[in-house]
Design a protein around this motif. Sequence first.
Motif: not given
Length: 90
Positions: A1-27
């Motif tokens: 898998m390529g890079k997870v877009s910063k926009d997607a990570l930001d949206a996920i983190n904003k919506k959940t109120g949690k900090k999810i790393s790109e590494g966790a998503v890639k794993k």
Amino acid sequence: MGKVSKDALDAINKKTGKKISEGAVKKLASTVKPSTMQSEAELRKLIKQVSAMAKVPVSESTVNEIVGAVKKSGMNPNNMEALMKMMIKK
């Protein structure tokens, strides 16, 4: 898998109120195979894994909606970002 877009990570983190790393998503994304999107049981398991990672509960009715939407859309199994976006809209 390529890079997870910063926009997607930001949206996920904003919506959940949690900090999810790109590494966790890639794993998690690395465990997804084309067959995952075809198997309802595998898809449900994936949705629950994403829910647990984000620490956001997903109701059974929402899981059913996501499964239905993924099956109907024929979503590319390599597009984990689209699946995550679909989940955070709920």
